[in-house]
Write an enzyme that holds these catalytic residues in place. Structure first.
Site, PDB file in Angstrom:
ATOM      1  N   CYS A  62       0.961  -1.206   0.070  1.00  0.00           N
ATOM      2  CA  CYS A  62       0.116   0.041  -0.057  1.00  0.00           C
ATOM      3  C   CYS A  62       0.875   1.395   0.022  1.00  0.00           C
ATOM      4  O   CYS A  62       1.843   1.101   0.806  1.00  0.00           O
ATOM      5  CB  CYS A  62      -0.913  -0.023   1.214  1.00  0.00           C
ATOM      6  N   CYS A  66       0.281   4.991   6.767  1.00  0.00           N
ATOM      7  CA  CYS A  66      -0.448   4.936   8.193  1.00  0.00           C
ATOM      8  C   CYS A  66       0.522   4.351   9.017  1.00  0.00           C
ATOM      9  O   CYS A  66       1.155   3.251   8.592  1.00  0.00           O
ATOM     10  CB  CYS A  66      -1.566   4.317   8.051  1.00  0.00           C
ATOM     11  N   CYS A  69       0.212   0.643  10.278  1.00  0.00           N
ATOM     12  CA  CYS A  69      -0.140  -0.483   9.285  1.00  0.00           C
ATOM     13  C   CYS A  69       1.046  -1.356   8.845  1.00  0.00           C
ATOM     14  O   CYS A  69       1.987  -0.884   8.092  1.00  0.00           O
ATOM     15  CB  CYS A  69      -0.848   0.056   8.132  1.00  0.00           C
ATOM     16  N   CYS A 106     -16.567  -9.495   4.850  1.00  0.00           N
ATOM     17  CA  CYS A 106     -15.781  -8.279   4.641  1.00  0.00           C
ATOM     18  C   CYS A 106     -14.820  -8.574   3.703  1.00  0.00           C
ATOM     19  O   CYS A 106     -14.082  -9.446   4.162  1.00  0.00           O
ATOM     20  CB  CYS A 106     -15.643  -7.392   5.811  1.00  0.00           C
ATOM     21  N   CYS A 137     -19.366  -6.500   2.665  1.00  0.00           N
ATOM     22  CA  CYS A 137     -18.805  -5.382   3.041  1.00  0.00           C
ATOM     23  C   CYS A 137     -17.457  -5.268   2.359  1.00  0.00           C
ATOM     24  O   CYS A 137     -16.579  -6.169   2.161  1.00  0.00           O
ATOM     25  CB  CYS A 137     -18.616  -5.167   4.625  1.00  0.00           C
ATOM     26  N   CYS A 197     -19.359   1.902   7.285  1.00  0.00           N
ATOM     27  CA  CYS A 197     -18.679   1.277   8.622  1.00  0.00           C
ATOM     28  C   CYS A 197     -17.653   2.056   8.825  1.00  0.00           C
ATOM     29  O   CYS A 197     -16.860   2.339   7.846  1.00  0.00           O
ATOM     30  CB  CYS A 197     -18.595  -0.219   8.222  1.00  0.00           C
ATOM     31  N   ARG A 269     -18.250  -2.509  17.285  1.00  0.00           N
ATOM     32  CA  ARG A 269     -17.593  -3.734  16.838  1.00  0.00           C
ATOM     33  C   ARG A 269     -16.214  -3.689  17.615  1.00  0.00           C
ATOM     34  O   ARG A 269     -15.200  -2.663  17.526  1.00  0.00           O
ATOM     35  CB  ARG A 269     -17.456  -4.013  15.339  1.00  0.00           C
TER      36      ARG A 269
END
Length: 358
Positions: A62, A66, A69, A106, A137, A197, A269
């Site tokens: 990616c 972040c 991550c 998801c 999702c 979400c 969640r």
């Protein structure tokens, strides 16, 4: 011209102030949990938990930065990069998820945003998973309005896009996309007709004010998210957060309780970090108003409690997955069988998967 229900809902709801959120966090612990449980029971069956399974359909590489991550291409975490997973393999995992008690499947891809060439494949994936009788999702990074509409038209039920933290602390964690970028994606998702979400991560080194700021931002969205995942930081070696101090357990439980009070109709969640929580802490989170979990031995690239452990805890607490009845076929397995199956799953993850060239 028909009027959207979203502005009218927003106009009926008073904006949440930072001071109000901080006052909730400052309440005596048991008073806070008692109020959160009352709010929870007013809107949900207190003995049901919504169960979702999360599958990484495209892992690693990616371009975002972040700091938490392991999928960022900027950090050396030992994570093997994988291309977009083949449809057949995704459907196989979705069938397994449904058989194990999940009601929502998801699918997550480590992208800044999906490319146009990937959209037909993603739309087909949504249609195939939805045909199994599962809610669908996806989390694919940023979406423009056309992409959101196309996924909605394909039948996607939910789109996940987290705010991560407060607007003030956000720049200390991510610099490659702005808070406004995230809010814009959520607006595109909502305008497309999909459900939202959106949640965040605690334990990033944020202050209590920042924790309050995250929940304030979520609660003040024009329409509150249907699902609010609250993640505890999973510290991964090679990321800038690998040596971050542990979050106090009570601070995490407080965050769940405040989220429940501020967003009474949302599913709150328990997400990343749950493998570090003992049964007692998870029970306190359910008492605080959590009523949704991710299920299975792996959550994208980080560990997660396996299905049998979750079912055993549900049985001990007298709670059940929502949407299931006594004839669902979900049953407890002997511990030795579970251990064998878990090793088989981990071995399968180490084998080359089938991928679509993205």
């Amino acid at each position: 011209m028909s009027q959207s229900p979203l502005p009218s809902e927003s106009s009926r709801r008073e904006p949440v102030s930072r001071e109000h959120v901080l006052a909730l966090f400052d309440r005596p612990f048991f008073d806070l949990l008692f109020e959160a449980q009352q709010v929870h029971r007013a809107h949900f069956d207190a003995n049901e938990v919504q169960v979702s399974t999360l599958l990484s359909i495209k892992t690693g590489a990616c371009p975002e930065d972040c700091k938490y991550c392991p999928q960022s291409a900027r950090y050396s975490t030992g994570l093997e990069t994988e291309r977009l997973m083949e449809m057949e393999k995704v459907i196989e995992r979705a069938k397994e998820a449904k058989a194990n008690g999940s009601s929502r499947f998801c699918m997550g891809a480590a992208w800044r945003n999906p490319k146009e060439r990937d959209m037909p494949y993603l739309e087909k994936m949504v249609q195939e998973v939805k045909s199994l009788g599962l809610e669908t999702c996806m989390t694919l990074g940023m979406l423009n309005d056309q992409q959101a509409t196309r996924l909605a038209d394909a039948g996607l039920d939910y789109y996940n896009h987290n705010l991560d933290t407060s607007p003030e602390f956000y720049g200390d964690i991510i610099t490659t996309r702005t808070y406004a970028d995230r809010l814009n994606t959520l607006e595109n998702v909502r305008n497309s007709g999909m459900k939202v979400c959106a949640g965040g991560i605690v334990g990033l080194g944020e202050s209590m004010d920042d924790r309050a700021g995250l929940l304030q931002a979520l609660a003040n969205l024009p329409r509150q998210p249907e699902s609010v995942p609250i993640n505890m930081l999973v510290k991964v070696k090679g990321t800038p957060m690998e040596n971050q101090a542990d979050l106090d357990d009570f601070d995490f439980i407080r965050t769940i309780a405040v989220a429940r009070i501020l967003m009474p109709q949302s599913h709150v969640r328990l997400s990343a970090g749950r493998e570090k929580m003992n049964d007692q802490m998870q029970a306190m989170c359910f008492m605080a108003g959590a009523n949704s979990i991710f299920y299975g031995c792996k959550l994208l690239t980080t560990p997660n409690p396996d299905e049998n452990s979750d079912m055993q805890l549900f049985k001990r607490l007298g709670i059940r997955p929502s949407g299931l009845n006594q004839d669902s076929g979900i049953s407890q397995k002997p511990d030795e069988m579970t251990e064998i199956e878990l090793h088989e799953q981990l071995a399968a993850q180490a084998e080359p998967a089938w991928y679509y060239e993205a």
